[in-house]
Design a protein around this motif. Structure first.
Motif, PDB file in Angstrom:
ATOM      1  N   LEU A  16      12.254 -24.871  30.202  1.00 46.85           N
ATOM      2  CA  LEU A  16      11.256 -25.553  31.027  1.00 46.85           C
ATOM      3  C   LEU A  16       9.914 -25.654  30.310  1.00 46.85           C
ATOM      4  O   LEU A  16       9.300 -26.726  30.282  1.00 46.85           O
ATOM      5  N   ALA A  17       9.495 -24.547  29.717  1.00 51.98           N
ATOM      6  CA  ALA A  17       8.231 -24.565  28.984  1.00 51.98           C
ATOM      7  C   ALA A  17       8.355 -25.468  27.758  1.00 51.98           C
ATOM      8  O   ALA A  17       7.428 -26.229  27.431  1.00 51.98           O
ATOM      9  N   GLY A  18       9.525 -25.390  27.082  1.00 50.62           N
ATOM     10  CA  GLY A  18       9.740 -26.213  25.884  1.00 50.62           C
ATOM     11  C   GLY A  18       9.693 -27.694  26.231  1.00 50.62           C
ATOM     12  O   GLY A  18       9.168 -28.513  25.470  1.00 50.62           O
ATOM     13  N   ALA A  19      10.213 -28.050  27.397  1.00 55.10           N
ATOM     14  CA  ALA A  19      10.246 -29.447  27.815  1.00 55.10           C
ATOM     15  C   ALA A  19       8.831 -29.947  28.098  1.00 55.10           C
ATOM     16  O   ALA A  19       8.468 -31.065  27.731  1.00 55.10           O
ATOM     17  N   LYS A  20       8.037 -29.099  28.722  1.00 57.48           N
ATOM     18  CA  LYS A  20       6.659 -29.463  29.037  1.00 57.48           C
ATOM     19  C   LYS A  20       5.893 -29.773  27.755  1.00 57.48           C
ATOM     20  O   LYS A  20       5.190 -30.773  27.644  1.00 57.48           O
ATOM     21  N   ALA A  21       6.059 -28.861  26.781  1.00 58.68           N
ATOM     22  CA  ALA A  21       5.306 -28.990  25.533  1.00 58.68           C
ATOM     23  C   ALA A  21       5.713 -30.234  24.751  1.00 58.68           C
ATOM     24  O   ALA A  21       4.886 -30.835  24.066  1.00 58.68           O
ATOM     25  N   THR A  22       6.977 -30.625  24.850  1.00 59.04           N
ATOM     26  CA  THR A  22       7.459 -31.737  24.000  1.00 59.04           C
ATOM     27  C   THR A  22       7.776 -32.993  24.810  1.00 59.04           C
ATOM     28  O   THR A  22       8.285 -33.969  24.271  1.00 59.04           O
ATOM     29  N   LYS A  23       7.495 -32.914  26.119  1.00 58.69           N
ATOM     30  CA  LYS A  23       7.781 -34.055  27.014  1.00 58.69           C
ATOM     31  C   LYS A  23       9.236 -34.490  26.935  1.00 58.69           C
ATOM     32  O   LYS A  23       9.569 -35.662  26.861  1.00 58.69           O
ATOM     33  N   ARG A  24      10.133 -33.496  26.881  1.00 59.32           N
ATOM     34  CA  ARG A  24      11.561 -33.819  26.890  1.00 59.32           C
ATOM     35  C   ARG A  24      12.166 -33.353  28.205  1.00 59.32           C
ATOM     36  O   ARG A  24      11.524 -32.692  29.006  1.00 59.32           O
ATOM     37  N   ASP A  25      13.413 -33.677  28.393  1.00 62.26           N
ATOM     38  CA  ASP A  25      14.092 -33.312  29.631  1.00 62.26           C
ATOM     39  C   ASP A  25      14.574 -31.860  29.555  1.00 62.26           C
ATOM     40  O   ASP A  25      15.361 -31.525  28.667  1.00 62.26           O
ATOM     41  N   PRO A  26      14.093 -30.985  30.454  1.00 61.92           N
ATOM     42  CA  PRO A  26      14.441 -29.558  30.356  1.00 61.92           C
ATOM     43  C   PRO A  26      15.955 -29.309  30.420  1.00 61.92           C
ATOM     44  O   PRO A  26      16.467 -28.444  29.719  1.00 61.92           O
ATOM     45  N   ARG A  27      16.654 -30.068  31.252  1.00 57.33           N
ATOM     46  CA  ARG A  27      18.101 -29.825  31.376  1.00 57.33           C
ATOM     47  C   ARG A  27      18.825 -30.159  30.082  1.00 57.33           C
ATOM     48  O   ARG A  27      19.802 -29.504  29.708  1.00 57.33           O
ATOM     49  N   ARG A  28      18.319 -31.180  29.380  1.00 55.94           N
ATOM     50  CA  ARG A  28      18.981 -31.528  28.113  1.00 55.94           C
ATOM     51  C   ARG A  28      18.714 -30.463  27.056  1.00 55.94           C
ATOM     52  O   ARG A  28      19.599 -30.123  26.279  1.00 55.94           O
ATOM     53  N   ILE A  29      17.487 -29.953  27.060  1.00 52.59           N
ATOM     54  CA  ILE A  29      17.197 -28.859  26.108  1.00 52.59           C
ATOM     55  C   ILE A  29      18.102 -27.671  26.423  1.00 52.59           C
ATOM     56  O   ILE A  29      18.758 -27.108  25.541  1.00 52.59           O
ATOM     57  N   ALA A  30      18.158 -27.313  27.712  1.00 52.73           N
ATOM     58  CA  ALA A  30      18.971 -26.165  28.117  1.00 52.73           C
ATOM     59  C   ALA A  30      20.431 -26.364  27.716  1.00 52.73           C
ATOM     60  O   ALA A  30      21.092 -25.434  27.224  1.00 52.73           O
ATOM     61  N   ALA A  31      20.932 -27.588  27.906  1.00 53.21           N
ATOM     62  CA  ALA A  31      22.331 -27.860  27.556  1.00 53.21           C
ATOM     63  C   ALA A  31      22.551 -27.716  26.046  1.00 53.21           C
ATOM     64  O   ALA A  31      23.580 -27.169  25.597  1.00 53.21           O
ATOM     65  N   ALA A  32      21.566 -28.172  25.280  1.00 53.54           N
ATOM     66  CA  ALA A  32      21.706 -28.066  23.821  1.00 53.54           C
ATOM     67  C   ALA A  32      21.691 -26.600  23.384  1.00 53.54           C
ATOM     68  O   ALA A  32      22.440 -26.187  22.486  1.00 53.54           O
ATOM     69  N   ILE A  33      20.846 -25.799  24.035  1.00 45.61           N
ATOM     70  CA  ILE A  33      20.804 -24.365  23.730  1.00 45.61           C
ATOM     71  C   ILE A  33      22.151 -23.737  24.083  1.00 45.61           C
ATOM     72  O   ILE A  33      22.735 -22.971  23.307  1.00 45.61           O
ATOM     73  N   ALA A  34      22.639 -24.101  25.273  1.00 44.53           N
ATOM     74  CA  ALA A  34      23.912 -23.538  25.735  1.00 44.53           C
ATOM     75  C   ALA A  34      25.019 -23.844  24.731  1.00 44.53           C
ATOM     76  O   ALA A  34      25.838 -22.976  24.402  1.00 44.53           O
ATOM     77  N   ALA A  35      25.024 -25.070  24.232  1.00 43.49           N
ATOM     78  CA  ALA A  35      26.068 -25.464  23.278  1.00 43.49           C
ATOM     79  C   ALA A  35      25.976 -24.605  22.018  1.00 43.49           C
ATOM     80  O   ALA A  35      26.986 -24.148  21.470  1.00 43.49           O
ATOM     81  N   ARG A  36      24.754 -24.339  21.569  1.00 38.05           N
ATOM     82  CA  ARG A  36      24.580 -23.531  20.362  1.00 38.05           C
ATOM     83  C   ARG A  36      24.991 -22.072  20.585  1.00 38.05           C
ATOM     84  O   ARG A  36      25.407 -21.392  19.656  1.00 38.05           O
ATOM     85  N   LEU A  37      24.799 -21.592  21.812  1.00 34.45           N
ATOM     86  CA  LEU A  37      25.093 -20.174  22.079  1.00 34.45           C
ATOM     87  C   LEU A  37      26.570 -19.929  22.364  1.00 34.45           C
ATOM     88  O   LEU A  37      27.036 -18.789  22.320  1.00 34.45           O
ATOM     89  N   GLY A  38      27.291 -20.993  22.654  1.00 28.75           N
ATOM     90  CA  GLY A  38      28.684 -20.861  23.051  1.00 28.75           C
ATOM     91  C   GLY A  38      29.514 -20.043  22.085  1.00 28.75           C
ATOM     92  O   GLY A  38      30.435 -19.321  22.492  1.00 28.75           O
ATOM     93  N   ALA A  39      29.168 -20.118  20.799  1.00 32.07           N
ATOM     94  CA  ALA A  39      29.997 -19.450  19.791  1.00 32.07           C
ATOM     95  C   ALA A  39      29.617 -17.984  19.592  1.00 32.07           C
ATOM     96  O   ALA A  39      30.285 -17.259  18.858  1.00 32.07           O
ATOM     97  N   ASP A  40      28.527 -17.533  20.238  1.00 35.51           N
ATOM     98  CA  ASP A  40      28.070 -16.154  20.009  1.00 35.51           C
ATOM     99  C   ASP A  40      29.062 -15.154  20.609  1.00 35.51           C
ATOM    100  O   ASP A  40      29.364 -15.227  21.797  1.00 35.51           O
ATOM    101  N   PRO A  41      29.583 -14.218  19.798  1.00 38.06           N
ATOM    102  CA  PRO A  41      30.596 -13.295  20.298  1.00 38.06           C
ATOM    103  C   PRO A  41      30.098 -12.347  21.395  1.00 38.06           C
ATOM    104  O   PRO A  41      30.900 -11.783  22.140  1.00 38.06           O
ATOM    105  N   MET A  42      28.760 -12.162  21.497  1.00 36.32           N
ATOM    106  CA  MET A  42      28.236 -11.287  22.554  1.00 36.32           C
ATOM    107  C   MET A  42      28.375 -11.939  23.921  1.00 36.32           C
ATOM    108  O   MET A  42      28.398 -11.277  24.949  1.00 36.32           O
ATOM    109  N   ILE A  43      28.381 -13.282  23.904  1.00 35.40           N
ATOM    110  CA  ILE A  43      28.198 -14.023  25.156  1.00 35.40           C
ATOM    111  C   ILE A  43      29.528 -14.490  25.735  1.00 35.40           C
ATOM    112  O   ILE A  43      30.343 -15.093  25.042  1.00 35.40           O
ATOM    113  N   ALA A  44      29.710 -14.186  27.020  1.00 30.30           N
ATOM    114  CA  ALA A  44      30.947 -14.601  27.685  1.00 30.30           C
ATOM    115  C   ALA A  44      30.797 -15.992  28.276  1.00 30.30           C
ATOM    116  O   ALA A  44      31.726 -16.793  28.241  1.00 30.30           O
TER     117      ALA A  44
END
Ligand code: ARG
Length: 600
Positions: A45-73
């Motif tokens: 949300l803060a990242g979206a404000k600063a860059t005038k992007r869509d927060p849900r899209r940023i969140a989705a992109a982060i989620a996609a990157r984290l998907g492979a992390d073995p710590m995360i279920a």
């Protein structure tokens, strides 16, 4: 050893950085909705404000990157762009084993230990303790222990109020009721030639026989009241004060007697409450520093004459409220409360050179400390920021005013402890423990329950908040109370004792049930609570953690049989979890200054 919050924060931060955003946006906290997630990150949300992007899209992109992390279920995007995280059971199992193997159950230490002096309690000779002193003692003790636990070198000083007008009043009052003492003191303005230690002991014995603590308790309020209307009397007391401070030998002897008997009683009562000062430096101890200090302050050009008094102006143009000047020497030539505090900073520098001094004193003295601190910084006696006032609200009666006894007097520490102990005995009897315990253990346990009740009821509130004294509620074995915490700790102890007696061994942790997950997530958060409590001088965060440990353990114990676990591996795992919870609980209680009984 880093906690899961920090490890996840790093992973999420790296994902933000991978998108060209600030890694600091990856800050992770425990989830607000434990039913949905273990942790959450609101950085999109803060990242979206600063860059005038869509927060849900940023969140989705982060989620996609984290998907492979073995710590995360699992990673899910919720609402406007919250990132919800769940960690794997394997991650929790590994973390639990780490905590179990750690002698401090996950509690870290500060990277750069400091020398910290904690000024707390602040009891006075003769003047009765009031609830402000009680809270100062409880909160100060916890803050001192917290600094010590996190690796600082600490000294706790009672800053004993043993100097000033109340001493002259007491001398006059005692002389009035005992003519023999009056005559004795009059003969001893200076130390007689050939005065020996034996002579001094003889006088001590005479004073001890004539003046006990009860006498001071009785004489002081009467003398203080009389001095308000009887001007002659007040002048006599002022003269006695001045003579004492100028070194009148006989007055010094009787004064030493007052201080000694008061301190002995106070130390005993404080000790019962689990409050032990490292130092009992008195206001009197810095008296010799005052004259040279005044000369030096003058040489530094800081002293201003103000209608016969000498002051230091500390107000600044940008002050939003009026900050009073420091009254260094009164128009009558006496040193004042603030003068003593300033000299005490010098004294402490001489014997400890603290990097930080914390003054755990009633919020009502905030202006006093602001003034003293500014004067100290101006004089170069401390570096800016090295002095901190840790204020707190009051403990009130049901009438909303600072707590008083039913007779309307201020509460004596001893009476308070006795009251709480009486209530604890009742509760233990109700729980059917009266007959079960040998009398000595019963008494020790009653005191521990009483202390837990009083201290936890105070420490669970943020210190700035005032609270209402309600011994019935504080002493209950149920609810958010000290005795409830002890009760859960004792259940853990007896479970572990039983396991040991049965020859059961703790073993590798394997997390499976939801109640086990919750417990490990909470155990993981201990260091975070400690660090935040340390930074904010807020022991309530530790009290809160301890309470949640008790509650979460109770749920775990109800949902996950330990000794009756379905198989040996599960039993061993749950025993390890129980032992680790107990270790953390006892550490937290220890920092709060609360001891745990073996049974109750
Ligand atoms: N004795 C003082 C009082 O009863 C409290 C002392 C607090 N500490 C200090 N350094 N001034 O109000």
């Amino acid at each position: 050893m880093t906690d899961l919050i920090a490890r996840l924060g790093e992973a999420v931060g790296a994902a933000f950085a991978g998108l060209g955003l600030d890694a600091a946006l990856g800050r992770v906290t425990a989830s607000d909705r434990p039913d949905l997630a273990d942790f959450q990150c609101n950085g999109a949300l803060a990242g979206a404000k600063a860059t005038k992007r869509d927060p849900r899209r940023i969140a989705a992109a982060i989620a996609a990157r984290l998907g492979a992390d073995p710590m995360i279920a699992s990673v899910e995007v919720a609402g406007p762009g919250f990132i919800n995280l769940r960690v794997t059971a394997a991650t929790l199992s590994a973390r639990a084993s780490e905590l179990a193997g750690d002698a401090r159950a996950g509690a870290g230490v500060v990277a750069q230990p400091r020398r910290v002096l904690i000024d707390y309690g602040g009891p006075n000779v003769a003047k009765e303790m009031h609830v402000g002193h009680l809270r100062a003692s409880i909160i100060g003790e916890a803050i001192k222990r917290l600094h010590r636990f996190r690796g600082d070198e600490t000294l706790g000083d009672a800053h004993f109020g043993d100097w000033g007008f109340q001493m002259g009043l007491l001398i006059v009052a005692c002389a009035d009721v005992d003519a023999g003492i009056a005559a004795l003191l009059a003969r001893l303005a200076t130390k007689p030639d050939g005065f020996t230690e034996a002579d001094e002991q003889a006088i001590d014995a005479r004073l001890s026989a004539a003046i006990a603590l009860d006498d001071l308790d009785r004489l002081y309020p009467a003398a203080a009241a009389r001095a308000k209307s009887d001007l002659d009397y007040r002048d006599r007391a002022r003269r006695a004060t001045a003579e004492l401070q100028a070194g009148h030998f006989g007055y010094r002897l009787i004064w030493a007697h007052f201080a000694r008997i008061t301190r002995a009683a106070l130390e005993r009562d404080f000790h019962a409450l689990g409050v032990d000062f490292d130092l009992w430096r008195g206001e009197s101890d810095v008296d010799p520093l005052i004259d040279p200090m005044v000369v030096e302050l003058d040489a530094k050009g800081l002293l201003i004459d103000d209608q016969g008094a000498r002051i230091i102006r500390v107000a600044r143009d940008d002050d939003r409220r009026e900050v009073p000047p420091l009254l260094v020497v009164s128009s009558e030539g006496s040193a004042m409360y603030g003068t003593t505090d300033l000299a005490t900073i010098l004294d402490r520098r001489n014997f400890f050179d603290p990097q930080l001094i914390l003054y755990v004193v009633d919020q009502r003295q905030a202006d006093h400390f602001e003034t003293v601190f500014r004067a100290a910084y101006l004089a170069g006696y401390a570096v800016p920021g090295a002095l901190e006032h840790i204020g707190f609200g009051t403990m009130n009666g049901v009438d909303g005013k600072p707590f008083k006894t039913r007779e309307g007097g201020v509460l004596k520490l001893r009476d308070l402890i006795d009251m709480a102990r009486g209530k604890a005995r009742e509760r233990l009897e109700e729980a059917g423990l009266g007959r079960e315990f040998p009398p000595e253990e019963f008494e020790t346990t009653a005191l521990q329950v009483a202390v837990a009740a009083l201290k936890f009821a105070d420490l669970i509130n943020f210190r700035g908040t005032s609270y209402v004294f309600d011994l019935d509620r504080f002493s209950s074995f149920e609810g958010k109370t000290g005795p409830y915490l002890l009760y859960q700790a004792v259940r853990m102890k007896s479970l572990l004792r039983k396991a040991a007696a049965d020859g059961e061994k703790a073993g590798t942790v394997k997390i499976d049930a939801p109640a086990e997950r919750d417990l490990v997530l909470l155990l993981d958060a201990f260091d975070h609570a400690l660090a935040e409590a340390y930074d904010k001088s807020a022991p309530n965060l530790i009290a809160d953690h301890a309470y949640r440990l008790a509650q979460t353990f109770a749920k775990f114990y109800a949902a996950c049989p330990v000794l009756a676990a379905p198989d040996a591996a599960t039993k061993a795992s749950r025993l390890t979890l129980t032992a680790t919870t107990l270790k953390q609980m006892e550490s937290a209680l220890e920092v709060l200054g609360i001891a745990t009984p073996e049974r109750m």
